[in-house]
Design a protein around this motif. Structure first.
Motif, short mmCIF file in Angstrom:
data_model
loop_
_atom_site.label_atom_id
_atom_site.label_comp_id
_atom_site.label_asym_id
_atom_site.label_seq_id
_atom_site.Cartn_x
_atom_site.Cartn_y
_atom_site.Cartn_z
N VAL A 32 1.99 1.83 0.83
CA VAL A 32 0.59 1.74 1.27
C VAL A 32 0.51 0.97 2.58
CG1 VAL A 32 -1.65 0.71 0.74
CG2 VAL A 32 -0.44 1.97 -1.03
N GLY A 33 1.15 -0.17 2.60
CA GLY A 33 1.12 -0.99 3.82
C GLY A 33 1.73 -0.27 5.00
N TYR A 34 2.87 0.39 4.74
CA TYR A 34 3.57 1.06 5.83
C TYR A 34 2.75 2.21 6.41
CZ TYR A 34 7.00 3.84 8.31
OH TYR A 34 7.65 4.56 9.25
N SER B 146 -4.33 1.56 11.38
CA SER B 146 -5.03 0.34 11.81
C SER B 146 -4.12 -0.87 11.61
CB SER B 146 -6.29 0.16 10.96
OG SER B 146 -5.92 0.14 9.60
N ARG B 147 -4.59 -1.99 12.04
CA ARG B 147 -3.81 -3.21 11.86
C ARG B 147 -3.81 -3.62 10.41
NH1 ARG B 147 -2.67 -7.65 14.96
NH2 ARG B 147 -3.85 -8.88 13.46
N VAL B 148 -2.65 -4.04 9.94
CA VAL B 148 -2.55 -4.45 8.55
C VAL B 148 -2.60 -5.96 8.48
CG1 VAL B 148 -1.03 -4.52 6.57
CG2 VAL B 148 -1.24 -2.43 7.91
N THR B 149 -3.52 -6.46 7.69
CA THR B 149 -3.64 -7.92 7.57
C THR B 149 -3.39 -8.34 6.14
OG1 THR B 149 -5.97 -7.65 7.11
CG2 THR B 149 -5.37 -8.06 9.40
N ILE B 150 -3.16 -9.63 5.99
CA ILE B 150 -2.93 -10.15 4.64
C ILE B 150 -4.16 -9.92 3.78
CG2 ILE B 150 -2.46 -12.26 3.31
CD1 ILE B 150 -0.43 -12.94 5.21
N GLY B 151 -5.31 -10.03 4.39
CA GLY B 151 -6.56 -9.82 3.67
C GLY B 151 -6.61 -8.45 3.03
N PHE C 125 -4.06 -6.63 2.12
CA PHE C 125 -3.14 -6.57 0.96
C PHE C 125 -3.79 -7.17 -0.28
CE2 PHE C 125 0.43 -5.65 3.82
CZ PHE C 125 1.06 -4.71 3.04
N MET C 126 -4.62 -8.19 -0.04
CA MET C 126 -5.30 -8.84 -1.16
C MET C 126 -6.18 -7.82 -1.90
SD MET C 126 -4.53 -11.88 -1.60
CE MET C 126 -2.96 -12.27 -0.99
N VAL C 127 -6.67 -6.85 -1.17
CA VAL C 127 -7.48 -5.80 -1.81
C VAL C 127 -6.57 -4.73 -2.42
CG1 VAL C 127 -9.31 -4.11 -1.43
CG2 VAL C 127 -9.24 -6.20 -0.05
N ILE D 201 -2.05 -2.32 -8.80
CA ILE D 201 -1.72 -2.76 -10.16
C ILE D 201 -2.59 -2.05 -11.19
CG2 ILE D 201 -1.77 -4.74 -11.73
CD1 ILE D 201 -0.78 -6.47 -9.44
N ALA D 202 -3.86 -1.92 -10.88
CA ALA D 202 -4.77 -1.25 -11.82
C ALA D 202 -4.33 0.20 -12.02
CB ALA D 202 -6.19 -1.30 -11.29
N GLU D 203 -3.99 0.85 -10.91
CA GLU D 203 -3.60 2.26 -10.96
C GLU D 203 -2.33 2.44 -11.80
OE1 GLU D 203 -2.55 5.40 -7.58
OE2 GLU D 203 -3.82 3.77 -6.90
N VAL D 204 -1.33 1.59 -11.50
CA VAL D 204 -0.06 1.73 -12.21
C VAL D 204 -0.25 1.41 -13.69
CG1 VAL D 204 2.32 0.93 -12.33
CG2 VAL D 204 1.20 1.15 -10.12
N THR D 205 -1.06 0.39 -13.97
CA THR D 205 -1.30 0.04 -15.38
C THR D 205 -1.90 1.23 -16.12
OG1 THR D 205 -1.82 -2.16 -14.59
CG2 THR D 205 -2.32 -1.69 -16.88
N PHE D 206 -2.85 1.88 -15.48
CA PHE D 206 -3.51 3.04 -16.10
C PHE D 206 -2.48 4.10 -16.48
CE2 PHE D 206 -5.53 7.25 -15.38
CZ PHE D 206 -6.45 7.21 -16.42
#
Lengths: 151, 318, 504
Positions: free
Chosen positions: A104-106, A112-117, A119-121, A127-132
């Motif tokens: 996703v990050g890559y 656009s620019r990737v920020t730590i913020g 990633f927080m989203v 995690i929710a998707e994989v858990t499902f």
């Protein structure tokens, strides 16, 4: 970018290489088991040869790898392989969360620019998707997904 | 990582060996995975589905049936022997003669016949020589006379190569002194239309086929010790003077090194389940088996002897 | 009898299980890798607790929904969700690219429903004669059917058909990996025991179709779909689409008959039917050159034909006890457990049950319309709203899970990645994935038919003559010759026509 090659010769050569690989893997076993594969290997070699000959007689050129960034699909491919190869080590869940986040990050970086913020989203969404999917497969469909050192 | 699991396993084993009473009282405490090495819908799968609720009732935990088909079972067995933990929570379905024949015939089947511990053989489907109802063959003798007159013209279909059907056909040819042509199919399913459509003279198949297609097929003989309950009118090969008894045995196995109390508990559970589903299975043409422990091992030995010579013969001829 | 049976089906529990079954099937079908067979196997234990009719109704509905659900992934992601919708991707995906995804989904829904109903009607009315026909397929006929199928390569390969032929040969070779279906020895295992299982067709299908699409998305950094719908509401409205579908009655009838004939041949199913129907629709079309650019005609052909096979493959199952397709094996298992023996008595003594089951499949086909239209819109929205950087890894995860679940095998996932990456490279030099998959599907059928024929002919001096013995073989050979010669015939016809046009 403009990469043009004679795709008939190229596919013919690929076909010949593959024929050779399978030809040397032919074993001496009963006719019932080997007759058909052997015939197929010869047929494939013949078709490949025909392609090469036609490519030489009537040369034509086609563009290849002309869609978007080649680096990007290759890196994505490497990440896919790493993802799968790490599955037995990390387990399906952990491996998927880690590599999905990386991909996703890559890929987002292209736009656009990737920020730590960001990633927080993304991480909670991943995690929710994989858990499902994990719960559906293990609890509903009873598929024993690869387990690693955690679970 | 590997080291870690190995040492934990050793620790667990040590505990298990030292105080079996305490730890065994706890088995099972989590779901059991029951792997079927074939496609859904086959006899192994159907049986497992019948056993599943009974096992759950007896053991008090969930039993999850999963499939890992491929290579006539070899893919599942090789992976099971390589990776399954000997804790009783991984159980795999296993079949004779598959687990005897494949390691002998294939260059590398990826597993050994004795590489897993058989908990129990729970049923047996004897081989049966079956012809179409409108066929000229009324008795086994008709069939043999025909084959004597016209060697190789008698085509006999069956499930797979080096399978129980195949090996039984070869033993039958030897015993009767005839020559037939065995035509393998991928499973019992496709043999049925081939026989119905007249593409084969006969089929060496399993007794459930005889029972299920009673109105379409005639069974000439069954390869069982005594007559099969669901087919009381069909003679055995033995009665007719040909000493061949064989077929497919189905059972379950756990990895080598699984503690004995766990194996015993599983054997009890499968025995209980087997008793519950016996009526349904008998009606379908199965013969119930209750071979556990040493009996189970002995059965592999007997069948290895019965089929071993035939297999070695084929191997030599190649 | 039929009417009475119909009334018993109007039980709320049954109606509910039909809707639930279709919805569950839809989900399974839309996930690449999850097949109808697997869905039925998972459901099996639940049906034990139900009375036989309820159980069979639920299974039939899931089966119907799964075959239809495969079209969703085909249209939206260019990935056949099940092998039954390979050709759906050929037309559906281009339509999505043009911003007509909703229209394509609606067309697929209506066509599938019609196919499903047609299939149940065939089963209800024509079972005995069709069953007789299915028995006439012996080893030699199977061989010729496979060869006939291979003539489809010409129309499946985009561009050069020689490259397509090479793809087909490669597919067949990949299909021979593992244990020989006849002979029992292993081939092309390269020393790895795990390759005894060979390459499952569905694993190759997923890899060859999905990965190239993912790589393209990654390379571009955006999806290939056009998010702007061209007056979507109007074009995809149910009535308008229904009219479109019914405006091609010839196509519908032809595709349904093809679906039914393929279905009764044991071992072939929707995976072959959709390709044949597509090919024939193209051949009959007035503008075959436009196929592949997003033609509703192609969609109608594939989706109606593959849903015919659901009930269609039950003809040999219910009359003779022969599963026509893999999912039918599971249904046979359920019937056996309930003590129902296939055959004539199934239609007489337990007629109520049998007819109830058949009619319920028709009802399931109707239930697909509301479920599909709603579900389709939902999935469509999700796919369009998701940014590409999430879409790529999510689809990748779904395909990995699907591949894994086919045989619970981690190795299969690696094989899928390798084949898929190779598929992307092959695509660059003009070797399309469809012929490779076709080779995989038909290679095994051809091999078994050929070797079995040779074995049956062992008593005679020339076993190969057995291939040419039966009347049905002759018909099939005639069709092969016709099919192979068709492109040349069509070209000739065009030349004559243009000459006429020139002189006039």
């Amino acid at each position: 970018m403009n990469r043009e090659i004679n795709t008939e010769i190229a596919s013919g050569v690929v076909g010949l290489i593959l024929s050779a690989v399978f030809f040397f893997a032919l074993e001496d076993i009963s006719w019932m088991s080997i007759l058909f594969p052997k015939t197929l290997v010869y047929i494939m070699a013949l078709i490949a040869l025909a392609l090469v000959v036609r490519g030489i007689i009537k040369p034509s050129r086609d563009r290849i790898f002309h869609v978007g960034s080649n680096v990007r699909w290759m890196v994505t491919g490497v990440l896919f392989f790493a993802w799968v190869l790490f599955m037995p080590v990390l387990g399906f869940f952990v491996s998927t969360v880690v590599f999905m986040t990386i991909i996703v990050g890559y890929l987002a970086r292209a736009r656009s620019r990737v920020t730590i913020g960001k990633f927080m989203v993304w991480i909670p969404i991943v995690i929710a998707e994989v858990t499902f999917f994990y719960l559906i497969f293990t609890k509903v469909l009873y598929v024993p997904l690869p387990e690693g050192m955690f679970f | 990582m590997k080291l870690l699991t190995k040492s934990t396993l050793l620790a667990v084993l040590a505990v298990v060996l030292v105080i079996p009473g305490i730890s065994m009282a706890e088995f099972p405490e989590k779901p059991i995975t029951y792997t079927i090495p074939f496609n859904p819908g086959g006899e192994s799968d159907i049986t497992a589905r019948l056993q599943e609720p009974e096992l759950e009732k007896y053991l008090g935990v969930a039993v999850n049936v999963t499939h890992k088909p491929g290579g006539g079972g070899a893919v599942a067995w090789s992976e099971f022997q390589r990776t399954a933990k000997p804790d009783g929570y991984s159980v795999v379905g296993c079949n004779i003669p598959h687990i005897i024949g494949q390691p002998m015939i294939r260059k590398d089947a990826g597993y050994e016949t004795d590489g897993m511990k058989v908990v129990m053989w729970f049923h047996f489907t004897p081989n049966a020589l079956v012809v179409s109802k409108d066929s000229e063959f009324k008795t086994l003798d008709d069939f043999i006379q025909f084959a004597k007159k016209k060697p190789y013209v008698g085509t006999v279909g069956g499930s797979g190569t080096y399978s129980a059907n195949h090996l039984e056909t070869i033993r039958f040819m030897k015993a009767a002194g005839i020559e037939l042509t065995y035509v393998p199919y991928t499973g019992t399913g496709p043999v049925i239309p081939a026989l119905m459509g007249g593409h084969l003279k006969g089929a060496m198949t399993y007794t459930p086929v005889s029972v299920n297609y009673k109105d379409k097929f005639r069974t000439l003989a069954v390869a069982a010790e005594e007559r099969v309950p669901a087919l009381p009118d069909v003679p055995t090969f033995k009665e007719l003077g040909y000493d061949i008894v064989g077929g497919a045995f189905r059972g379950v196995a756990v990895p080598l090194g699984t503690p004995q109390p766990v194996v015993d508990k599983l054997a009890e559970a499968y025995t209980a389940a087997n008793k519950q589903i016996a009526k349904k299975q008998l009606d379908l043409g199965f013969v119930m088996k209750y071979a556990t422990g040493d009996d189970a091992v002995a059965l592999i030995g007997t069948m290895r002897k019965a089929y071993g010579d035939v297999l070695a013969d084929i191997k030599k001829k190649k | 009898m039929v009417f009475e049976t119909f009334m018993t089906l109007l039980d709320p529990v049954i109606i509910l299980s039909i809707f639930a079954g279709v919805s569950a099937g839809l989900f399974v079908g839309a996930m690449p890798g999850l097949t109808a067979t697997m869905a039925l196997a998972v459901l099996l234990p639940f049906t034990f607790t139900l009375p036989p009719l309820h159980g069979l109704v639920a299974l039939g509905a899931v089966y119907m929904g799964a075959i239809y659900g495969g079209s969703f992934a085909a249209i939206l992601v260019n990935t056949p969700g099940t092998p039954s919708s390979i050709a759906t991707a050929f037309e559906g995906y281009p339509m999505s690219k043009q911003g007509r995804a909703l229209e394509a989904l609606s067309i697929a829904t209506v066509a599938s429903a019609i196919g499903g109903i047609a299939g149940s009607l065939f089963l209800l009315l024509l079972s005995p004669p069709l069953a007789k026909l299915s028995l006439r397929f012996g080893p030699a006929e199977y061989f010729w059917v496979a060869i006939l199928g291979l003539t489809l390569i010409a129309s499946l390969s985009e561009g050069s058909s020689t490259k397509g032929m090479m793809g087909g040969a490669l597919g067949m070779i990949i299909g021979t990996m593992g244990v020989a279906p006849i002979g029992g020895e292993t081939r092309f295992t390269f020393g790895m025991p795990v390759l005894q299982g060979g390459v499952a067709m569905i694993v190759a299908l997923i890899g060859l179709f999905v990965l190239p699409e993912l790589y393209t998305m990654a390379a571009k950094g955006k999806t290939a779909l056009t998010a702007v719908e061209v007056d979507s509401k109007a074009r995809s409205s149910f009535w308008r689409v229904t009219k479109t579908v019914f405006s091609m009655p010839g196509n519908l009838i032809r595709s349904c008959i093809i679906g039914e004939i393929v279905a009764i041949i044991p071992g072939a199913g929707g995976n072959v039917a959709n390709l044949v129907a597509y090919n024939e629709a193209k051949r009959a079309s007035k503008h075959p050159e436009k196929f592949g650019t997003g033609l509703p005609e192609g969609l109608v052909a594939t989706e109606s034909s593959n849903n015919v096979t659901v009930a269609g493959s039950m003809v040999p199952l219910l009359t003779l006890g022969i599963p026509g397709a893999p999912p039918d094996a599971v249904i046979l298992g359920v019937m056996m457990l309930h003590g129902l023996r296939p055959g004539i008595e199934l239609f007489t003594t337990s007629g109520k049950l049998t007819y109830g089951f058949i009619i319920s499949m028709g009802l399931a086909a109707i239930a697909m319309v509301p479920v599909g239209l709603l579900g389709g819109r939902l999935i469509y929205k999700v796919i369009f709203r998701t940014p590409v950087y999430f879409l790529v890894p999510t689809i990748a995860m779904a395909t990995m899970l699907g591949t894994y679940a086919v045989r619970n095998s981690h190795t299969d996932v690696i094989i899928m990645l390798i084949l898929g990456t190779m598929g992307y490279l092959f695509k660059q030099i003009g070797i399309a994935p469809a012929p490779i998959v076709l080779g995989l599907i038909l290679g095994t059928i051809a091999e078994m038919g050929y070797v079995q024929t040779m074995l049956s002919g062992q008593a005679s001096q020339y076993p190969a003559l057995k291939l040419f013995e039966n009347g049905l073989s002759h018909i099939l050979i005639g069709m092969i010759v016709f099919s192979a010669a068709w492109p040349y015939l069509a070209a000739l016809k065009r030349r004559i026509m243009s000459k006429k046009g020139g002189s006039a």
